[in-house]
Design a protein around this motif. Sequence first.
Motif, PDB file in Angstrom:
ATOM      1  N   TYR A   1       0.823  -1.200   0.000  1.00 31.80           N
ATOM      2  CA  TYR A   1       0.000   0.000   0.000  1.00 31.80           C
ATOM      3  C   TYR A   1       0.859   1.253   0.000  1.00 31.80           C
ATOM      4  N   GLY A   2       0.194   2.361  -0.308  1.00 34.82           N
ATOM      5  CA  GLY A   2       0.802   3.677  -0.206  1.00 34.82           C
ATOM      6  C   GLY A   2      -0.127   4.581   0.575  1.00 34.82           C
TER       7      GLY A   2
ATOM      8  N   VAL B   1      -6.698   1.733  -9.450  1.00 33.51           N
ATOM      9  CA  VAL B   1      -6.101   2.266  -8.234  1.00 33.51           C
ATOM     10  C   VAL B   1      -7.264   2.514  -7.284  1.00 33.51           C
TER      11      VAL B   1
ATOM     12  N   MET C   1       1.999   5.142  -6.617  1.00 31.59           N
ATOM     13  CA  MET C   1       2.101   3.711  -6.340  1.00 31.59           C
ATOM     14  C   MET C   1       3.220   3.030  -7.130  1.00 31.59           C
TER      15      MET C   1
ATOM     16  N   VAL D   1      -3.470  -0.982  -5.205  1.00 27.09           N
ATOM     17  CA  VAL D   1      -3.477  -1.223  -6.645  1.00 27.09           C
ATOM     18  C   VAL D   1      -4.007  -2.630  -6.882  1.00 27.09           C
TER      19      VAL D   1
ATOM     20  N   TYR E   1       4.564  -2.488 -10.425  1.00 30.00           N
ATOM     21  CA  TYR E   1       3.221  -2.209 -10.940  1.00 30.00           C
ATOM     22  C   TYR E   1       3.271  -1.745 -12.401  1.00 30.00           C
TER      23      TYR E   1
END
Length: 147
Positions: free
Chosen positions: A61-62, A141, A121, A71, A128
């Motif tokens: 995660y971000g 996203v 991300m 994502v 990704y």
Amino acid sequence: MAQAERGEAVVDSPVDWVADHVRRYVATDGADGGTFHGYDALLVTTRGRRSGQLRRTALIYGRDDDRVVLVASNGGSATHPAWYLNLVADPEVKIQIGAERFRGRARTASTQERPRLWELMTNVFPTYAKYQRDTDREIPVVVVERA
């Protein structure tokens, strides 16, 4: 493997290595499993769109201010991951980051905000970008805001 969560069973990912990761994460409040190959990881629990069961998986995660960003890459496959399809059907999710647990509301990033969040991300997890090249679908996203 199911574990009780406020009286309701939670089913962990059917993928063995992911389920093992989730079990370690839960047992240690993220001390083991809070990172995955050096990337920050969380647990997301969704409600199965067909089964109605709570389903939990681990994801990289971000953060975007106080929001969590995910994502739905599914490793670059041609189909969306089940967790994403579940939250589209029912956007109420549970998030665990380390020992912190909270409820959230998930949504797919808008067309306007996706480019900035996609860049965020791919900076968090550069693979990704490869996954996007490997598939014809636009990888969603997801933005999770605290409920």
